[in-house]
Write a protein that holds these residues in place. Sequence first.
Motif, PDB file in Angstrom:
ATOM      1  N   LYS A  78      46.089  99.335  59.927  1.00 34.60           N
ATOM      2  CA  LYS A  78      45.297  98.108  60.092  1.00 34.60           C
ATOM      3  C   LYS A  78      45.472  97.541  61.504  1.00 34.60           C
ATOM      4  O   LYS A  78      44.511  97.182  62.186  1.00 34.60           O
ATOM      5  CB  LYS A  78      45.726  97.092  59.032  1.00 34.60           C
ATOM      6  CG  LYS A  78      44.898  95.841  59.075  1.00 34.60           C
ATOM      7  CD  LYS A  78      45.065  94.956  57.878  1.00 34.60           C
ATOM      8  CE  LYS A  78      44.155  93.733  57.963  1.00 34.60           C
ATOM      9  NZ  LYS A  78      43.884  93.259  59.312  1.00 34.60           N
ATOM     10  N   ARG A  79      46.733  97.489  61.943  1.00 35.18           N
ATOM     11  CA  ARG A  79      46.995  96.917  63.281  1.00 35.18           C
ATOM     12  C   ARG A  79      46.342  97.767  64.374  1.00 35.18           C
ATOM     13  O   ARG A  79      45.810  97.228  65.343  1.00 35.18           O
ATOM     14  CB  ARG A  79      48.509  96.838  63.536  1.00 35.18           C
ATOM     15  CG  ARG A  79      49.224  95.795  62.689  1.00 35.18           C
ATOM     16  CD  ARG A  79      50.607  95.510  63.248  1.00 35.18           C
ATOM     17  NE  ARG A  79      51.488  96.658  63.309  1.00 35.18           N
ATOM     18  CZ  ARG A  79      52.468  96.926  62.437  1.00 35.18           C
ATOM     19  NH1 ARG A  79      52.687  96.110  61.425  1.00 35.18           N
ATOM     20  NH2 ARG A  79      53.241  97.988  62.596  1.00 35.18           N
TER      21      ARG A  79
ATOM     22  N   ASP B   8      42.665  97.154  64.408  1.00 33.68           N
ATOM     23  CA  ASP B   8      42.415  95.809  64.979  1.00 33.68           C
ATOM     24  C   ASP B   8      42.527  95.852  66.504  1.00 33.68           C
ATOM     25  O   ASP B   8      41.722  95.260  67.219  1.00 33.68           O
ATOM     26  CB  ASP B   8      43.428  94.783  64.449  1.00 33.68           C
ATOM     27  CG  ASP B   8      43.112  94.364  63.021  1.00 33.68           C
ATOM     28  OD1 ASP B   8      42.008  94.702  62.543  1.00 33.68           O
ATOM     29  OD2 ASP B   8      43.977  93.720  62.389  1.00 33.68           O
TER      30      ASP B   8
END
Length: 361
Positions: free
Chosen positions: A279-280, A283
């Motif tokens: 996810k990071r 992002d």
Amino acid sequence: MTTANITVIGAGVVGLTTALVLSKHANFKVTVVAKHMPGDYDIEYASPWAGANYLPVGVPGTNLQRFERDTWPELHRICTEVAEAGIHFQDTLIYKREKDVHTSTGEWLNELCKKDAWFRDILPNFRILPASELPPGIDSATAFTSVCINTAIYLPWLVGQCVKAGVIIKRAIVSHVAEAASLHHTGEPAGVVVNCTGLSAGKLGGVEDPTVFPARGQIVIVRNDPGVMSTISGTDDGPDEATYIMQRAVGGGTILGGCLQKGSWESQPDPNLALRIMKRCVDLCPQLTGGKGIEALSIIRHGVGLRPMRKDGPRVEKEKIANVWVVHNYGHGGYGYQSSYGSAAAAEKLVESILKEKARL
Ligand code: FAD
């Protein structure tokens, strides 16, 4: 010129680079003995798990910083001249958030994130990003050209270079460092043993360095193309979690990381951490999935490696143990590739000094 027998313990990036550097001496006969070799994936063997890239973190004046500085020219040369070694140049972005400064990850990356970093005149195309180019939440950023190494290609390439130069490589488990002197391929004792055992220097007989400890790193390897190599000074998911993205050369996939969990020996991937990493990374670099989120990541595999940390940084020292001269070269933490040639050159000098002293006696 007198012939000198040398045994190197360890076939990680540090042992193989040291053996290669030593093999350039026509009068050195070099044997490498190792429990693990390129091709193995094992929690006791850090080198295959690394990204690996060149992002300097050494504080000016330390061994580590000198080793990093002295390693860049050779990585640059190999990258430019030796396509089959599996290294390529990468545009690199380093993002800094002031709130990360006192976290474990922020301290690790402190030198890397500086606008006046010591390597600004060494790495090509170093520049500070103007405020207008900063993504939301980022306080400052730098850009430069670095390299990313495909460890699955580069480690076997190092083995090939060593073999071509006459180094003999064999499997063995050494229980006491001095025992390696008797494992030289000539059958004669080695005059010098070079100890490149990484994290195992903590338990190797005659060494048992109590200041060595693991810093666990978890990664996800994907097929997606990030376009650029990037790292940020910290995360909002915990002080020892990290975010970095790098694409390995020659089809090696893209490494998504990570964490720096000091003292953890856990060898299995944590699925929750894997989700946070993916996810990071998406992002930080939406182009990884063309704006489609983490579902569009194509996973090759999950991985865990233990960085061989040492309280005072890499140890490159000579010491006589059980009447055998030993040159230590271990404790390279999360920077074994980017410090490999500098550290091998320092070990080479110590080997030369021991042999000179022996010749004088
Ligand atoms: P190892 O690779 O662990 O090799 C040790 C060798 O010694 C092995 O061959 C082992 O079998 C042998 N050995 C040990 N004990 C014995 C014994 N008793 N008898 C015989 N043989 C023995 N570094 C970078 O520069 N850039 C990066 O981007 C980077 N990213 C990383 C990401 C992750 C997730 C991890 C885990 C590490 C990363 N690193 C990176 C760090 C790098 O991987 C290590 O610093 C490096 O691999 C250490 O190499 P080494 O040769 O000292 O140890």
